[in-house]
Design a protein around this motif. Structure first.
Motif, PDB file in Angstrom:
ATOM      1  N   LEU A   1     -60.294 -19.564  -0.025  1.00  0.00           N
ATOM      2  CA  LEU A   1     -59.374 -19.375  -1.151  1.00  0.00           C
ATOM      3  C   LEU A   1     -59.739 -18.154  -1.982  1.00  0.00           C
ATOM      4  N   ILE A   2     -61.040 -17.902  -2.091  1.00  0.00           N
ATOM      5  CA  ILE A   2     -61.431 -16.774  -2.937  1.00  0.00           C
ATOM      6  C   ILE A   2     -61.274 -15.455  -2.181  1.00  0.00           C
ATOM      7  N   LEU A   3     -61.699 -15.460  -0.916  1.00  0.00           N
ATOM      8  CA  LEU A   3     -61.627 -14.204  -0.165  1.00  0.00           C
ATOM      9  C   LEU A   3     -60.185 -13.813   0.141  1.00  0.00           C
ATOM     10  N   SER A   4     -59.347 -14.813   0.400  1.00  0.00           N
ATOM     11  CA  SER A   4     -57.968 -14.470   0.781  1.00  0.00           C
ATOM     12  C   SER A   4     -57.221 -13.856  -0.391  1.00  0.00           C
ATOM     13  N   MET A   5     -57.665 -14.188  -1.618  1.00  0.00           N
ATOM     14  CA  MET A   5     -56.969 -13.652  -2.782  1.00  0.00           C
ATOM     15  C   MET A   5     -57.597 -12.357  -3.274  1.00  0.00           C
ATOM     16  N   ARG A   6     -58.498 -11.794  -2.469  1.00  0.00           N
ATOM     17  CA  ARG A   6     -59.182 -10.589  -2.911  1.00  0.00           C
ATOM     18  C   ARG A   6     -58.190  -9.483  -3.238  1.00  0.00           C
ATOM     19  N   GLY A   7     -57.180  -9.351  -2.380  1.00  0.00           N
ATOM     20  CA  GLY A   7     -56.228  -8.258  -2.577  1.00  0.00           C
ATOM     21  C   GLY A   7     -55.309  -8.482  -3.763  1.00  0.00           C
TER      22      GLY A   7
ATOM     23  N   ALA B   1     -53.504 -14.498   5.216  1.00  0.00           N
ATOM     24  CA  ALA B   1     -54.429 -15.464   4.626  1.00  0.00           C
ATOM     25  C   ALA B   1     -54.007 -15.794   3.203  1.00  0.00           C
ATOM     26  N   GLN B   2     -53.559 -14.768   2.491  1.00  0.00           N
ATOM     27  CA  GLN B   2     -53.171 -15.001   1.109  1.00  0.00           C
ATOM     28  C   GLN B   2     -51.957 -15.919   1.035  1.00  0.00           C
ATOM     29  N   SER B   3     -51.019 -15.739   1.979  1.00  0.00           N
ATOM     30  CA  SER B   3     -49.833 -16.588   1.915  1.00  0.00           C
ATOM     31  C   SER B   3     -50.186 -18.030   2.259  1.00  0.00           C
ATOM     32  N   VAL B   4     -51.201 -18.226   3.118  1.00  0.00           N
ATOM     33  CA  VAL B   4     -51.632 -19.605   3.387  1.00  0.00           C
ATOM     34  C   VAL B   4     -52.212 -20.227   2.121  1.00  0.00           C
ATOM     35  N   ALA B   5     -53.051 -19.464   1.424  1.00  0.00           N
ATOM     36  CA  ALA B   5     -53.636 -19.969   0.185  1.00  0.00           C
ATOM     37  C   ALA B   5     -52.544 -20.301  -0.826  1.00  0.00           C
ATOM     38  N   GLU B   6     -51.546 -19.396  -0.915  1.00  0.00           N
ATOM     39  CA  GLU B   6     -50.469 -19.635  -1.870  1.00  0.00           C
ATOM     40  C   GLU B   6     -49.641 -20.846  -1.470  1.00  0.00           C
ATOM     41  N   LEU B   7     -49.464 -21.002  -0.158  1.00  0.00           N
ATOM     42  CA  LEU B   7     -48.707 -22.155   0.343  1.00  0.00           C
ATOM     43  C   LEU B   7     -49.379 -23.455  -0.082  1.00  0.00           C
ATOM     44  N   ALA B   8     -50.705 -23.499   0.104  1.00  0.00           N
ATOM     45  CA  ALA B   8     -51.440 -24.705  -0.293  1.00  0.00           C
ATOM     46  C   ALA B   8     -51.300 -24.933  -1.785  1.00  0.00           C
ATOM     47  N   TYR B   9     -51.402 -23.870  -2.552  1.00  0.00           N
ATOM     48  CA  TYR B   9     -51.280 -23.980  -4.007  1.00  0.00           C
ATOM     49  C   TYR B   9     -49.923 -24.549  -4.394  1.00  0.00           C
ATOM     50  N   GLU B  10     -48.871 -23.936  -3.824  1.00  0.00           N
ATOM     51  CA  GLU B  10     -47.515 -24.373  -4.175  1.00  0.00           C
ATOM     52  C   GLU B  10     -47.273 -25.808  -3.735  1.00  0.00           C
ATOM     53  N   PHE B  11     -47.809 -26.148  -2.564  1.00  0.00           N
ATOM     54  CA  PHE B  11     -47.617 -27.485  -2.001  1.00  0.00           C
ATOM     55  C   PHE B  11     -48.142 -28.542  -2.962  1.00  0.00           C
ATOM     56  N   ILE B  12     -49.378 -28.350  -3.399  1.00  0.00           N
ATOM     57  CA  ILE B  12     -49.977 -29.342  -4.293  1.00  0.00           C
ATOM     58  C   ILE B  12     -49.343 -29.262  -5.674  1.00  0.00           C
TER      59      ILE B  12
END
Lengths: 75, 134, 162, 256
Positions: free
Chosen positions: D57-63, D71-82
């Motif tokens: 979660l931290i590395l994928s949001m580096r950019g 990777a960032q969109s996966v992290a965001e997907l998880a965020y939005e999902f929850i």
């Protein structure tokens, strides 16, 4: 050691309850599907009932499983 | 904007009527697309519904069984504490069965309300149940 | 079942607590704010872009509407001008025609007057000629000399009879 | 999956113990004031789950780019999902518990998924771990209920519009129903993870026992079943998080 063997046999017998649960779940989903294919618009409304039937059928099997575990571990 | 190759008598900056209808169509297309993009933010409910339904199904059966187990366990511990051999175990076992049905009934009500909400506006032509299946 | 061995409970619970709390703080302090920030920013951006597009669309619609209105107005004005010109022209034509008509009527009246004068003059002459002729004829025929007055009376009686 | 790891060849082709994969091994024995706080294989895989989740979660949001990388969109997907789950089930004021639900979901999901890796250990296949998580949820929800409603939260166990004699019967039923929550929450996750892994182990044993000639059928079954297990791993994490949300909602808004 005979009590141990009897426990295992008893637990195995209690697990037979899962046969009924399997049959029940199969019947429920089969009938739901055949009904849903004939009348897809009503299927959505009966989804809750499907899940209720599924849960009740599975609960019977789980009761058998609980009995099996009680036989194995509680005595 | 003017795509006039044939009509020469037109002054610059003038729109022919077909140009205008063309423009209007493009505008309404743009409006539709905008509306679609805006409505895309709403969660698509159909898939969501199914996922939640499976969640409900996983809940109900175990809730029902474990209520009995929990009731029985409470009865068993109370029995051990109070020394009233099987009385409380049986009593709380029965109460547990009731609690199990209560759990299931509550979940079902929730689920049915949600399903009603979801199936609002779903009216397709139904197929009569006339042919045999087996 | 190895899961039911109470000796293993304590280390698992302790490490579960440590790691869960650690993960909670890592996520809630570091990871989630970042993700939330980016998502919020994107949502704002998209919203802004959508609003901009919406605004441009309504502006274009307005422009088209005003264009059409201007077109309609111009058409109406052209129509009015044509109408006015036609009316002016027809009024002029009408005025001219009445002038001409009047002119003609005057001339006709003058001519008729002249004709009437000429006619009455001619009629007078005819009477004189008839009197003279009658006098002469009577004189010649009957040899009697008649006075002019008698003849004239007779002629006028005869002409009244005819 | 991990069938050949532990004693696959014991006593002439007899079946390996399918329960052996759930043994706890103490890697670093630690005694913490008389409490056994050893670093076990379970702790190791919890730590790996933490590193995977937090690291990802931290590395994928580096950019932090507006147009996300994969990777960032996966992290965001998880965020939005929850986030949607919490918002739908609890409402906007429940969003302050969003980090907790998110942590819970990601931790369980990571543990379940890591359990699918061969030779790994499934943390969530231990009843004490799932019960610990469920107990945190249960106690937390109850505390939130009492903080928000004070003693009035006890009305949660008293159905309205019921005559007094019936209450003597209904209140224990409601109480049992309430106490069932952590048990069912933990048992569901535990049973699903354990059953799946035991099953895979048993069929892995079949593959080994039947050998090169007959082992194909159980192997094919195992492949299909592994796919199902991945689905179950996700679904159980989802159900755990959803139920947490529903219990939170009950405690915050108190209506049946």
């Amino acid at each position: 050691m005979e009590a141990e063997a009897a426990k295992l046999i008893g637990a195995g017998l209690a697990s037979i309850a899962l046969v009924g649960a399997g049959i029940g779940i199969g019947t429920i989903f089969g009938n739901y599907l055949s009904g849903a294919l004939r009348n897809p618009s009503a299927a959505q409304g009966q989804f809750a009932n499907l899940l209720l039937g599924f849960a009740l059928a599975e609960a019977t099997g789980l009761f058998g499983l609980v009995v099996a575990f009680i036989i194995l571990f509680a005595f | 904007m003017t795509k006039s190759a044939g009509d020469k008598g037109k002054r610059p900056g003038e729109l022919s009527s077909e140009d205008r209808t063309h423009l209007k169509r493009r505008l309404s297309g743009l409006g539709e697309r905008l509306g679609k993009v805006r409505s895309r933010d709403r969660p698509a409910s159909d898939e969501n519904q199914r996922g939640r339904g499976i969640g409900y199904a996983l809940r109900m059966s175990l809730d029902m069984v474990l209520a009995v187990v929990v009731g029985g366990a409470i009865g068993w511990f109370l029995d051990r504490w109070l020394g009233t051999a099987p009385v409380l175990l049986l009593l709380f076992g029965v109460l547990g069965v009731a609690a199990g049905f209560l759990n299931v009934a509550r979940t079902y009500r929730e689920m049915a309300a949600e399903a009603r909400e979801a199936s609002k506006g779903h009216t397709a032509k139904s197929v009569p149940f006339d042919d045999d299946e087996d | 079942m190895p899961q039911l061995n109470p000796a293993d409970f304590a280390p698992q619970l302790i490490w579960l607590a440590i790691i869960f709390i650690g993960l909670y703080f890592l996520l809630s302090r570091v990871a989630l704010p970042r993700i939330g920030e980016v998502i919020e920013e994107r949502r704002d951006r998209i919203q802004r872009d959508l609003d901009e597009a919406e605004r441009l669309k309504t502006e274009t619609e307005k422009a088209i509407a005003s264009y059409e209105q201007a077109l309609a107005e111009a058409r109406g004005r052209a129509h009015n001008i044509a109408q006015e010109t036609r009316e002016k022209l027809s009024a002029e034509v009408a005025r001219e025609r009445t002038d001409v008509d009047k002119n003609i009527a005057e001339q006709t009246a003058a001519a008729e007057e002249r004709i009437a004068i000429a006619k009455s003059a001619a009629l007078l002459q005819v009477n004189e000629i008839a009197v003279e002729t009658t006098e002469t004829i009577v004189n010649e025929l009957i040899g009697a000399t008649t006075t002019g007055d008698e003849v004239a009376a007779a002629v006028s009686r005869a002409s009244a009879n005819t | 999956m991990a069938s050949t790891e532990h004693g696959g060849e014991q006593s002439g082709g007899s079946m390996p113990d399918p329960m052996h994969q759930f043994e706890i091994d103490r890697i670093i024995p630690i005694n913490f004031f008389g409490l056994d706080a050893s670093f076990t294989n379970s702790s190791k895989w919890m730590l790996i789950a933490l590193l995977v989740v937090a690291g990802f979660l931290i590395l994928s949001m580096r950019g932090r780019s507006l147009v996300p990388t994969r990777a960032q969109s996966v992290a965001e997907l998880a965020y939005e999902f929850i986030a949607n789950m919490v918002r739908d089930n609890v409402g906007t004021e429940g969003m302050k518990y969003f980090p907790f639900v998110f942590t819970l979901f990601m931790f369980i999901l990571a543990c379940n998924m890591l359990g699918m890796v061969p030779y790994s250990f499934t943390v969530t296949s231990h009843i004490i771990v799932t019960f610990g998580l469920a107990a945190v949820v249960f106690i937390g929800v109850t505390v939130i209920g009492f903080i928000r409603h004070g003693v009035g939260f006890l009305k949660f166990f008293v159905p309205s519009g019921v005559p007094a004699p019936m209450l003597a019967l209904l209140v224990p039923i409601e109480l049992i129903s309430y106490l069932t929550r952590p048990v069912s929450l933990s048992v569901r996750l535990f049973a699903n993870m354990m059953a799946g892994h035991t099953m895979l182990k048993v069929f892995g044993g079949f593959v080994v026992a039947l050998g090169f000639l007959g082992g194909w059928a159980p192997l094919a079954f195992m492949v299909a079943f592994t796919g199902l297990e991945v689905l179950v791993a996700f679904l159980q994490a989802y159900v755990f998080a959803v139920l947490t949300c529903i219990y939170l909602n009950d405690a915050m808004h108190m209506h049946h």
